[in-house]
Design a protein around this motif. Structure first.
Motif, PDB file in Angstrom:
ATOM      1  N   LEU A   4      34.617   5.559  48.527  1.00 28.30           N
ATOM      2  CA  LEU A   4      33.218   6.249  48.302  1.00 28.30           C
ATOM      3  C   LEU A   4      32.339   5.493  48.833  1.00 28.30           C
ATOM      4  O   LEU A   4      31.091   5.836  49.474  1.00 28.30           O
ATOM      5  CB  LEU A   4      32.996   6.924  46.658  1.00 28.30           C
ATOM      6  CG  LEU A   4      33.830   7.809  46.152  1.00 28.30           C
ATOM      7  CD1 LEU A   4      33.415   8.161  44.753  1.00 28.30           C
ATOM      8  CD2 LEU A   4      33.612   9.250  47.155  1.00 28.30           C
ATOM      9  N   LEU A  10      33.586  14.236  36.872  1.00 22.06           N
ATOM     10  CA  LEU A  10      33.785  12.687  37.615  1.00 22.06           C
ATOM     11  C   LEU A  10      33.982  11.942  36.409  1.00 22.06           C
ATOM     12  O   LEU A  10      33.751  11.816  35.414  1.00 22.06           O
ATOM     13  CB  LEU A  10      32.355  12.570  38.281  1.00 22.06           C
ATOM     14  CG  LEU A  10      31.943  13.485  39.468  1.00 22.06           C
ATOM     15  CD1 LEU A  10      30.677  13.030  40.166  1.00 22.06           C
ATOM     16  CD2 LEU A  10      32.978  14.003  40.398  1.00 22.06           C
ATOM     17  N   THR A  53      33.785   6.807  38.917  1.00 25.20           N
ATOM     18  CA  THR A  53      33.102   7.580  39.989  1.00 25.20           C
ATOM     19  C   THR A  53      31.386   7.676  40.053  1.00 25.20           C
ATOM     20  O   THR A  53      30.811   7.547  40.798  1.00 25.20           O
ATOM     21  CB  THR A  53      33.843   8.775  40.249  1.00 25.20           C
ATOM     22  OG1 THR A  53      35.207   8.712  40.337  1.00 25.20           O
ATOM     23  CG2 THR A  53      33.286   9.464  41.470  1.00 25.20           C
ATOM     24  N   SER A  82      34.854  13.090  46.484  1.00 24.08           N
ATOM     25  CA  SER A  82      35.538  12.406  45.132  1.00 24.08           C
ATOM     26  C   SER A  82      36.855  12.909  44.874  1.00 24.08           C
ATOM     27  O   SER A  82      36.619  14.246  44.730  1.00 24.08           O
ATOM     28  CB  SER A  82      34.763  12.176  43.867  1.00 24.08           C
ATOM     29  OG  SER A  82      34.289  13.636  43.357  1.00 24.08           O
TER      30      SER A  82
END
Length: 597
Positions: free
Chosen positions: A2, A553, A557, A590
């Protein structure tokens, strides 16, 4: 990974109009294979995932487990003959869901959650929301929308114009979201792809087919079988339209395509099942549901089906059910699955479908696939049994009641309880990622053109598009598992990974980058509401996590996404919209978002 995307977004200035892909360079990414083992995937120019075990950037392998039921699935998608854990339905009816629970429910039951639908589920509860949705009539059919927007003009006769716009429009903006989601699941099982449909007015013939699935999504599965059997698009796609009876002079035999796929893919499957989806065995080998003689016998029944009229000057005939042409219809005895029908005509077709519908394989075979499409790739035997039992009897003696089956799937404890095992869930299919974003952020098309188009190109778009399946086996098969992975060694399946490789992953991120930032044509998002949170990275990411990712999430993250957002000043030129765009894209890239649990 990410962070890598965030850096490339910063370099590109969040401006896809510059023509720069967000993932244009070779990528090396670490991910988790779902069993707690880090795996590394490297992309080089022109590479793709092979069978030797190279995994994917961005996508943690969705190790879709058995929901705690204790069985394992074979690579063919069938389960071992383990007794069902419980046959009594374990349902959640009066639970008062939290917003996070409501969003997760909507990820299974709709084409994507919105703030208003989350609030509706919280207010009405799961059962109340389902009742409301099942009572909603369709605002318009695909057929009527095509006519209303002029696609029946003679100049469109030989083109596909209109199909993609009407499909995308309904999936994104229509309020009957449960119907849309179930209808699209049925389209993935009872497959017709427009590129395999011949004749003129193909957009209309495909629209008429999808309308059958949507109109009957809350009806009875037997009615669905009857409607698709006489549908023009299905007759063309599986080549049984104008099917002729055997000719003793030439030795020609009836086309067996529909007879075979009706049993193999639409109703029975290849092997006999117990109610929990496990295979019935004989001498250590699975027992077949049918043999070639059954296919040949059933094919005799589906002779003579032909369009109701020869008039192709308008699209009208493509919505009319096919009729029997007596001159090519078999009227003699046709034997299959231990039964014999005689006399030909629609009476024989009806008798044949009744026989198939009554087969004990239909409830577990169809129930398992619907669970896979909506909730989890590897449902436990108990889960399958509970849903299949509702298929057999809705509680009022009715077999095949879709409302009862849908409720059983979505209200089961294995659907509603957040799984504790890391091996449960499913990979979000690409179309649902796009519609999820579009619904969350109010995408619309003021001109009503809905120019998203065919997204099935795996190198530049999503690698999937509803209505464009390349074959009757769909874009991916329910028993697929990626070779050389922990999924395969654990005997688990991950159907959506059949269309997932390194190129398609990169294409997905690049394509969504462009859509999130600029839309396509006049199909654009409305970020007005989310922009009010742009200056507060915590509030911004939390809201996107809730609506898009159902709160799934991880803390790590969330921290990574917030760091990327905060790297852009909220007071800079275009700072707020850039912060919003980064938060949305990184959420959609993600692993926790992509693997719906």
């Amino acid at each position: 990974m990410l962070a890598s995307i965030a850096r490339q977004v910063a370099v590109s200035g969040w401006n896809p109009m510059m023509g720069r892909d967000i993932l244009a360079e070779p990528v090396t990414a670490a991910a988790d294979d779902g069993a707690g083992t880090p795996v590394v995937a490297t992309r080089s120019a022109g590479s793709a995932m092979g069978t030797g075990g190279a995994l994917l950037p961005l996508l943690a392998l969705a190790a879709c487990g058995d929901g705690g039921g204790g069985s394992t699935a074979s690579a063919s998608g069938s389960t071992s003959a383990t007794p069902a854990a419980a046959t009594t339905p374990v349902v959640v009816v009066n639970a008062a869901p939290t917003p996070t629970e409501a969003s997760r429910f909507l990820a299974q039951a709709t084409m994507g959650a919105t703030r208003s639908t989350i609030d509706a589920v919280v207010s009405r509860g799961y059962d109340g929301w389902l009742t409301d949705q099942m009572a909603l009539p369709r605002a318009t059919t695909h057929w009527d929308w095509l006519v209303a927007n002029g696609y029946d003009a003679a100049t469109n006769r030989n083109y596909l114009s209109g199909l993609d716009p009407t499909l995308w429009r309904q999936m994104i903006v229509e309020p009957d979201q449960l119907r849309q989601r179930v209808g699209m699941a049925l389209l993935d099982i009872l497959v017709v792809g427009i590129d395999g449909v011949s004749d003129q007015w193909r957009a209309f013939s495909m629209a008429a087919y999808v309308d059958i699935l949507l109109d009957n999504a809350f009806g009875n599965y037997r009615d669905i079988l009857g409607a698709i059997t006489t549908n023009f698009a299905m007759g063309s796609f599986l080549t049984f339209m104008y099917n002729k009876k055997a000719n003793p002079t030439t030795g020609a035999q009836p086309d067996e395509n529909y007879a075979r796929e009706l049993m193999q893919l639409f109703t029975l499957g290849l092997y006999q099942m117990n109610m929990d989806g496990s295979l019935k065995m004989n001498g250590g080998q699975p027992m077949e549901t049918y043999v070639q003689a059954d296919v040949s016998g059933l094919a005799r029944v589906f002779t003579g089906l032909s369009p109701a009229t020869a008039d192709t000057s308008t699209p009208a005939r493509y919505r009319m059910p096919m009729v029997i042409n007596a001159g090519i219809n078999e009227t003699g005895a046709s034997s299959f699955l231990g039964t014999t029908v005689t006399g030909g005509g629609m009476a024989a077709v009806k008798s044949a479908l009744d026989t198939i519908f009554a087969h004990p394989n239909v409830p577990p075979f169809i129930s398992k696939q619907l669970i896979q499409r909506l909730v989890t790739s590897n449902p436990s035997p108990g889960y399958i049994n509970r849903v299949a039992s509702k298929f057999v009897d809705n509680g009022q003696g009715v077999r095949g009641d879709m409302k009862a089956v849908i409720r059983a799937i979505l209200l089961d404890s294995e659907a509603r309880n957040l799984p504790t095992a890391a091996t449960t869930g499913k990979l979000r299919e690409p179309v649902l990622r796009l519609t999820g974003w579009a619904r969350a952020f109010g995408v619309n098309s003021p001109s009503n053109a809905w120019g998203i188009g065919d997204t099935s190109n795996p190198t530049t778009r999503l690698g999937q598009a509803k209505g464009h399946s390349p074959s009757v086996f769909n874009f991916y098969r329910p028993g697929y598992t990626p070779a050389g992975t922990s999924l395969a060694s654990s005997g688990l399946v991950a159907p959506e990974f059949q269309i997932t490789n390194e190129q398609s992953v990169v294409a997905y991120v690049n394509y969504m980058y462009g859509l999130i930032a600029n839309g396509t044509g006049d199909v654009k998002a409305d970020y007005t509401a989310i922009l009010t949170l742009a200056a507060d990275s915590k509030a911004l990411v939390d809201e996107i996590n809730l609506v898009l990712a159902a709160g799934q999430l991880s803390a790590a993250t969330v921290t990574a996404i917030r760091g990327a957002v905060d790297s852009v000043s909220a007071t800079a030129t275009n700072g707020p919209i850039n912060r919003v765009g980064i938060a949305i894209l990184l959420t959609m890239a993600s692993p926790e978002y992509l693997n719906l649990r």
